[in-house]
Design an enzyme around this catalytic site. Structure first.
Site, PDB file in Angstrom:
ATOM      1  N   THR A 193     -10.174   3.364  10.412  1.00  0.00           N
ATOM      2  CA  THR A 193     -10.969   2.250   9.871  1.00  0.00           C
ATOM      3  C   THR A 193     -10.429   1.708   8.547  1.00  0.00           C
ATOM      4  O   THR A 193     -11.163   1.035   7.816  1.00  0.00           O
ATOM      5  CB  THR A 193     -12.436   2.680   9.664  1.00  0.00           C
ATOM      6  OG1 THR A 193     -12.492   3.760   8.717  1.00  0.00           O
ATOM      7  CG2 THR A 193     -13.056   3.126  10.976  1.00  0.00           C
ATOM      8  N   TRP A 194      -9.178   2.000   8.238  1.00  0.00           N
ATOM      9  CA  TRP A 194      -8.602   1.470   7.010  1.00  0.00           C
ATOM     10  C   TRP A 194      -8.637  -0.065   7.043  1.00  0.00           C
ATOM     11  O   TRP A 194      -8.242  -0.687   8.028  1.00  0.00           O
ATOM     12  CB  TRP A 194      -7.175   1.972   6.856  1.00  0.00           C
ATOM     13  CG  TRP A 194      -6.583   1.743   5.501  1.00  0.00           C
ATOM     14  CD1 TRP A 194      -7.236   1.401   4.351  1.00  0.00           C
ATOM     15  CD2 TRP A 194      -5.204   1.851   5.144  1.00  0.00           C
ATOM     16  NE1 TRP A 194      -6.352   1.305   3.301  1.00  0.00           N
ATOM     17  CE2 TRP A 194      -5.091   1.570   3.759  1.00  0.00           C
ATOM     18  CE3 TRP A 194      -4.058   2.166   5.859  1.00  0.00           C
ATOM     19  CZ2 TRP A 194      -3.885   1.581   3.080  1.00  0.00           C
ATOM     20  CZ3 TRP A 194      -2.842   2.194   5.175  1.00  0.00           C
ATOM     21  CH2 TRP A 194      -2.764   1.900   3.804  1.00  0.00           C
TER      22      TRP A 194
ATOM     23  N   ASP B 255     -12.656   7.860  12.033  1.00  0.00           N
ATOM     24  CA  ASP B 255     -12.158   8.331  10.737  1.00  0.00           C
ATOM     25  C   ASP B 255     -12.333   7.247   9.681  1.00  0.00           C
ATOM     26  O   ASP B 255     -11.946   6.096   9.882  1.00  0.00           O
ATOM     27  CB  ASP B 255     -10.675   8.688  10.854  1.00  0.00           C
ATOM     28  CG  ASP B 255     -10.058   9.048   9.512  1.00  0.00           C
ATOM     29  OD1 ASP B 255     -10.170  10.217   9.112  1.00  0.00           O
ATOM     30  OD2 ASP B 255      -9.478   8.153   8.861  1.00  0.00           O
TER      31      ASP B 255
ATOM     32  N   TYR C 243     -11.745   3.652   1.346  1.00  0.00           N
ATOM     33  CA  TYR C 243     -11.558   2.437   2.126  1.00  0.00           C
ATOM     34  C   TYR C 243     -12.578   1.383   1.712  1.00  0.00           C
ATOM     35  O   TYR C 243     -13.762   1.478   2.035  1.00  0.00           O
ATOM     36  CB  TYR C 243     -11.692   2.719   3.621  1.00  0.00           C
ATOM     37  CG  TYR C 243     -10.682   3.693   4.190  1.00  0.00           C
ATOM     38  CD1 TYR C 243      -9.557   4.077   3.464  1.00  0.00           C
ATOM     39  CD2 TYR C 243     -10.843   4.235   5.462  1.00  0.00           C
ATOM     40  CE1 TYR C 243      -8.641   4.965   3.988  1.00  0.00           C
ATOM     41  CE2 TYR C 243      -9.920   5.116   6.000  1.00  0.00           C
ATOM     42  CZ  TYR C 243      -8.819   5.489   5.246  1.00  0.00           C
ATOM     43  OH  TYR C 243      -7.909   6.369   5.768  1.00  0.00           O
TER      44      TYR C 243
ATOM     45  N   GLN D  99      -4.361  15.696   8.079  1.00  0.00           N
ATOM     46  CA  GLN D  99      -4.116  14.320   8.513  1.00  0.00           C
ATOM     47  C   GLN D  99      -2.902  13.766   7.775  1.00  0.00           C
ATOM     48  O   GLN D  99      -2.881  13.711   6.547  1.00  0.00           O
ATOM     49  CB  GLN D  99      -5.347  13.449   8.228  1.00  0.00           C
ATOM     50  CG  GLN D  99      -5.211  12.030   8.752  1.00  0.00           C
ATOM     51  CD  GLN D  99      -6.434  11.184   8.454  1.00  0.00           C
ATOM     52  OE1 GLN D  99      -6.344  10.138   7.821  1.00  0.00           O
ATOM     53  NE2 GLN D  99      -7.608  11.623   8.918  1.00  0.00           N
TER      54      GLN D  99
ATOM     55  N   TYR E 112      -2.241   9.558  11.218  1.00  0.00           N
ATOM     56  CA  TYR E 112      -2.678   8.208  10.837  1.00  0.00           C
ATOM     57  C   TYR E 112      -1.519   7.239  10.941  1.00  0.00           C
ATOM     58  O   TYR E 112      -0.351   7.628  10.907  1.00  0.00           O
ATOM     59  CB  TYR E 112      -3.337   8.195   9.458  1.00  0.00           C
ATOM     60  CG  TYR E 112      -2.473   8.391   8.234  1.00  0.00           C
ATOM     61  CD1 TYR E 112      -1.703   7.357   7.712  1.00  0.00           C
ATOM     62  CD2 TYR E 112      -2.486   9.603   7.540  1.00  0.00           C
ATOM     63  CE1 TYR E 112      -0.948   7.521   6.556  1.00  0.00           C
ATOM     64  CE2 TYR E 112      -1.742   9.785   6.379  1.00  0.00           C
ATOM     65  CZ  TYR E 112      -0.973   8.743   5.892  1.00  0.00           C
ATOM     66  OH  TYR E 112      -0.223   8.917   4.743  1.00  0.00           O
TER      67      TYR E 112
ATOM     68  N   GLY F  50       4.132  -1.682  13.676  1.00  0.00           N
ATOM     69  CA  GLY F  50       5.583  -1.653  13.534  1.00  0.00           C
ATOM     70  C   GLY F  50       6.109  -2.032  12.166  1.00  0.00           C
ATOM     71  O   GLY F  50       7.303  -1.920  11.913  1.00  0.00           O
ATOM     72  N   SER F  51       5.229  -2.450  11.266  1.00  0.00           N
ATOM     73  CA  SER F  51       5.679  -2.939   9.959  1.00  0.00           C
ATOM     74  C   SER F  51       6.229  -1.834   9.059  1.00  0.00           C
ATOM     75  O   SER F  51       6.957  -2.108   8.104  1.00  0.00           O
ATOM     76  CB  SER F  51       4.532  -3.660   9.240  1.00  0.00           C
ATOM     77  OG  SER F  51       3.482  -2.759   8.929  1.00  0.00           O
ATOM     78  N   LEU F  52       5.909  -0.560   9.365  1.00  0.00           N
ATOM     79  CA  LEU F  52       6.387   0.541   8.527  1.00  0.00           C
ATOM     80  C   LEU F  52       7.813   0.964   8.863  1.00  0.00           C
ATOM     81  O   LEU F  52       8.427   1.715   8.110  1.00  0.00           O
ATOM     82  CB  LEU F  52       5.456   1.754   8.670  1.00  0.00           C
ATOM     83  CG  LEU F  52       4.013   1.566   8.209  1.00  0.00           C
ATOM     84  CD1 LEU F  52       3.233   2.854   8.423  1.00  0.00           C
ATOM     85  CD2 LEU F  52       3.957   1.147   6.738  1.00  0.00           C
TER      86      LEU F  52
END
Length: 300
Positions: free
Chosen positions: A37-38, A66, A71, A181, A209, A216-218
């Site tokens: 839920t970030w 989670d 957040y 986590q 997580y 895909g941005s990481l």
């Protein structure tokens, strides 16, 4: 929505997510795919959509949700609390405490504040979000008191590397830790060299997580990778579904992708239907090799 989801009924998706559960050290069973839920709760205009998405995820068997006090400074917990109304008994609820709130003087209040926002009286799992300046022994004592008071059912940690876990386990009640986590996806496999085997030896599953690497941005080229795309086509799925299926391939990883829309929830839930072949796993290993040495723990 891709053909893979269109061809799979909600009943089939739910069955796939409910028949294969992962056991925590105390025997509690949780799904292989949960819901992160970030950033949820940041946009008030999307609140209804986010609540509906979380409820759909629970309906489809992704009943681990989670969240964290960090957040949106509690806004995410508030949305989760609304989503759980009437279905709290079906949800395995996870929240996290800031490191600076993890001492004996603050942890009880932080937990109580989270419970109020979540509109519940007990967390199924409470995690230390990352290590700070508070001694681990003090945090463990605070967590154990919360268990004794019935505020939480169990506790764990987040963003701990192997040396952190070893230090934790040297404490008298540090072995009560239920999970760790950490960041884990196809483009970030550092934990496979040491941390993942260490936890497997102790039958403690990891909770991954950002298993989709934030779409895909990481990791540059992750979603665009030829092997990922070819495997997706073969399964009639999307590249992101392949990334999620890869993350839960061993059966002892809990993945918590974020999904704030019904379509994304369906996509994530349907990934439980995908079984990657040995050849497909080999192709993914070739494209994104497993680590051959100890690497620094990735965090975001």
């Amino acid at each position: 929505m891709n053909n893979f989801v269109n061809e799979a009924s909600k009943a089939e998706i739910k069955k796939a997510n409910t028949r294969s559960r992962i056991a925590l050290p105390d025997g509690a069973a949780v799904p292989r795919i949960g819901q992160g839920t970030w950033n949820i709760g940041e946009d008030a205009s999307r609140r209804e959509e986010e609540v509906e998405a979380l409820r759909l995820g629970v309906e489809l068997g992704m009943n681990l949700i989670d969240t964290a006090e960090m957040y949106g400074e509690g806004r995410s917990e508030t949305v989760v609390g609304e989503a759980m109304q009437g279905i709290r008994d079906k949800v395995f609820l996870v929240s996290k405490v800031y490191p600076h709130n993890a001492g004996l003087k603050r942890i009880a209040k932080s937990c109580e504040d989270s419970l109020k926002r979540l509109r519940t009286d007990c967390l199924d799992l409470y995690l230390l979000h990352w290590r700070g300046s508070v001694p681990l022994e003090e945090t463990v004592e605070g967590m154990e008191r919360l268990v004794e008071q019935g505020k939480i059912s169990r506790w764990g940690v987040s963003n701990f590397d192997t040396d952190d876990m070893e230090e934790l386990f040297r404490l008298a009640r540090g072995t009560h830790c239920a999970t760790n986590q950490v960041l884990y996806h196809l483009g970030s496999r550092g934990i496979e060299f040491e941390l993942l085997p260490w936890q497997r030896e102790r039958q403690m599953p990891i909770m991954a997580y950002s298993p989709l690497a934030q779409a895909g941005s990481l990791r540059k080229g992750l979603v665009q990778n030829e092997a990922v795309r070819e495997i997706a086509v073969a399964h009639g799925a999307s590249p992101l579904q392949i990334l999620l299926a890869w993350c839960i391939r061993e059966g002892d990883e809990i993945a918590i992708p974020k999904a704030s829309s019904r379509e994304h929830v369906l996509q994530n839930a349907a990934a439980a239907l995908i079984s990657l072949s040995a050849e497909e796993l080999w192709l993914l290993d070739k494209a994104f090799p497993a680590p051959e040495r100890k690497m620094q723990l990735d965090m975001i």
